[in-house]
Design an enzyme around this catalytic site. Sequence first.
Site, short mmCIF file in Angstrom:
data_model
loop_
_atom_site.label_atom_id
_atom_site.label_comp_id
_atom_site.label_asym_id
_atom_site.label_seq_id
_atom_site.Cartn_x
_atom_site.Cartn_y
_atom_site.Cartn_z
N LYS A 22 0.84 -1.21 0.00
CA LYS A 22 0.00 0.00 0.00
C LYS A 22 0.87 1.27 0.00
O LYS A 22 0.63 2.20 -0.77
CB LYS A 22 -0.89 0.00 1.26
N ASN A 23 1.89 1.29 0.87
CA ASN A 23 2.66 2.54 1.02
C ASN A 23 3.63 2.79 -0.13
O ASN A 23 4.23 3.86 -0.20
CB ASN A 23 3.38 2.56 2.37
N CYS A 119 -3.71 12.77 13.79
CA CYS A 119 -4.43 11.51 13.64
C CYS A 119 -4.18 10.68 14.88
O CYS A 119 -3.48 11.12 15.79
CB CYS A 119 -4.03 10.79 12.36
N ARG A 124 1.63 14.49 13.52
CA ARG A 124 1.99 14.28 12.12
C ARG A 124 1.89 15.53 11.24
O ARG A 124 1.10 15.60 10.30
CB ARG A 124 1.16 13.14 11.53
N ILE A 126 3.15 18.44 8.38
CA ILE A 126 3.80 18.31 7.06
C ILE A 126 4.73 19.51 6.81
O ILE A 126 4.98 19.89 5.68
CB ILE A 126 2.78 18.15 5.91
N ASP A 308 5.50 0.48 11.88
CA ASP A 308 4.27 -0.16 11.41
C ASP A 308 4.18 -1.63 11.83
O ASP A 308 3.16 -2.28 11.58
CB ASP A 308 4.15 -0.05 9.88
N ARG A 400 -8.22 -0.37 5.46
CA ARG A 400 -7.43 0.67 4.77
C ARG A 400 -6.14 0.10 4.21
O ARG A 400 -5.60 0.61 3.24
CB ARG A 400 -7.08 1.79 5.74
C1 EPZ Z 1 4.73 6.95 6.38
O1 EPZ Z 1 3.99 8.01 7.01
C2 EPZ Z 1 3.77 5.80 6.25
N1 EPZ Z 1 2.66 6.19 5.40
C3 EPZ Z 1 3.30 5.36 7.63
O2 EPZ Z 1 2.50 4.20 7.44
C4 EPZ Z 1 4.52 4.99 8.48
O3 EPZ Z 1 4.09 4.68 9.79
C5 EPZ Z 1 5.50 6.16 8.52
O4 EPZ Z 1 5.84 6.58 7.18
C6 EPZ Z 1 6.80 5.85 9.26
O5 EPZ Z 1 7.43 4.75 8.66
C7 EPZ Z 1 2.80 6.14 4.08
O6 EPZ Z 1 3.82 5.78 3.54
C8 EPZ Z 1 1.62 6.49 3.26
P1 EPZ Z 1 6.89 10.30 8.34
P2 EPZ Z 1 4.57 9.50 6.99
O7 EPZ Z 1 6.72 11.60 7.64
O8 EPZ Z 1 5.36 9.70 5.77
C9 EPZ Z 1 7.43 13.62 11.73
C10 EPZ Z 1 0.72 2.71 8.02
O9 EPZ Z 1 0.26 2.14 9.05
N2 EPZ Z 1 7.25 14.62 10.65
O10 EPZ Z 1 8.03 9.45 7.95
O11 EPZ Z 1 3.43 10.39 7.25
C11 EPZ Z 1 6.17 12.80 11.97
O12 EPZ Z 1 5.25 13.46 12.79
C12 EPZ Z 1 1.28 4.10 8.13
O13 EPZ Z 1 0.70 2.21 6.88
C13 EPZ Z 1 7.37 15.96 10.96
O14 EPZ Z 1 7.62 16.35 12.10
O15 EPZ Z 1 5.53 9.46 8.24
C14 EPZ Z 1 6.75 11.54 12.57
O16 EPZ Z 1 7.00 11.73 13.93
C15 EPZ Z 1 0.80 4.94 9.20
N3 EPZ Z 1 7.19 16.88 9.94
C16 EPZ Z 1 8.08 11.37 11.83
O17 EPZ Z 1 8.39 12.67 11.30
C17 EPZ Z 1 6.92 16.50 8.66
O18 EPZ Z 1 6.77 17.39 7.79
C18 EPZ Z 1 8.08 10.38 10.69
O19 EPZ Z 1 6.92 10.58 9.89
C19 EPZ Z 1 6.80 15.14 8.36
C20 EPZ Z 1 6.99 14.22 9.38
#
Ligand code: EPZ
Length: 419
Positions: A22-23, A119, A124, A126, A308, A400
């Site tokens: 999925k990811n 969430c 989380r 961006i 995950d 999902r």
């Molecule tokens: C991806 O989410 C995955 N989703 C998540 O999968 C997964 O848990 C996560 O990576 C970590 O491996 C998809 O690929 C669609 P991050 P993402 O940005 O990209 C912080 C599942 O169950 N951060 O790597 O949203 C954030 O808050 C899911 O399939 C910022 O502070 O995660 C977190 O603490 C859920 N600012 C850390 O970085 C930002 O602009 C890592 O998040 C972006 C992130």
Amino acid sequence: MDKFKIQGGRRLEGTVQISGAKNAALPIMAAALLTSEKVQLENIPRVRDIITMAKLLAHMKAHVVAQDLPPSAMTIQTEQISHTEAPYELVKTMRASVLTLGPLVARFGYARVSLPGGCAIGARPIDLHIQALEKMGAKIAIEHGYVEARAERLRGAEIHFEKITVTGTENILMAAVLAEGETVLTNAAREPEVTDLAELLVKMGAKIEGAGTETIRVRGVEKLCGTSHRVIPDRIEAGTFLVAGAITGGEILLTSCEPKHLTAVIEKLTACGVEIRAEGEGELRVRVPGKLTAADVTTEEYPGFATDMQAQYMTLATQAQGTSVITETIFENRFMHASEMVRMGASIEVDGRKAVVHGPTPLSGTTIIASDLRASASLVLAGLVANNTTYVDRVYHIDRGYERIENKLRDLGAHIERL
Ligand code: EPZ
């Protein structure tokens, strides 16, 4: 609202085929916005988030045709676009909608994407996606809950991510491929899903080096073309079935998986007494020759142990002899499954980012509520080993990201039905 009824205590045995990731599929679908030509995809998992992404692309007037039968193909073509907007109604159900921001602004010069908000597993933000786009010359406004990004043409830039972000790396990679000049991403995510996206982009004509390492170099091109691509197998679904085999004392053969993406999970489960053997190409056999024993785990970015897989590992820890300390370093609120497991009889103390699990404890069936995707997977696993009947509520979370999980488990001998 659907729920699962699980009659625990069955040993799982047989073969399970792992679906596409999925990811990996989500950013790859968003990448189809980068060209007017046709992008043909295979191994797209039939899960809710993919349907949401397809709806989002269709809302923008991309032409999306999906085929359910193997090879689970999907064709996406975005000749014209009528809205460069990801509306709140879709983004609120799936944060990954934010992956359209980079490709839209890169190809069309304008994007308006709803802010995803917090969430269940954490705040989380961006901010890192936004800062990087600004560095590439985009003018960003945040108004009425939307991010609006404008740029006649993005410019290459040096982007250092303060924190490793998976979708942030993917978004900026998709922005950089059509930017003018060179972009260098440092402290980039090394997840296999990022590498898979880069492989697709290279087939589309992008110039990318270093995907899968912490430094990715991109030389922007004027235009990308159509291509075809097969999405990598889902390493988290595979890990979930490895745990299912281990905790039920069963023997399962996983097919169509990619063992090299599962190194950290295999190492940890092996330390707990699980035997995992590579068989044919893309096959892993799991069984437990003796007793499960406790082991500590800390979640990390790839190639570390994936966040995950943390919830599913917790279920295993409840069945292992000894104390396991589970440390979650990626998300600040990802232990919601622990209190539900405690209601089933597990011994777990949560303190901030650490959970201490004492095992083994018998679990007893009750009604439990899933709070997010991986939490629901862990609760289904708990139901498989619980005595009596477990009802897992709000299984829309599991839909999902897992393709027909109840059918796959039933084929392995589990007593599980959807109500
Ligand atoms: C991806 O989410 C995955 N989703 C998540 O999968 C997964 O848990 C996560 O990576 C970590 O491996 C998809 O690929 C669609 P991050 P993402 O940005 O990209 C912080 C599942 O169950 N951060 O790597 O949203 C954030 O808050 C899911 O399939 C910022 O502070 O995660 C977190 O603490 C859920 N600012 C850390 O970085 C930002 O602009 C890592 O998040 C972006 C992130």
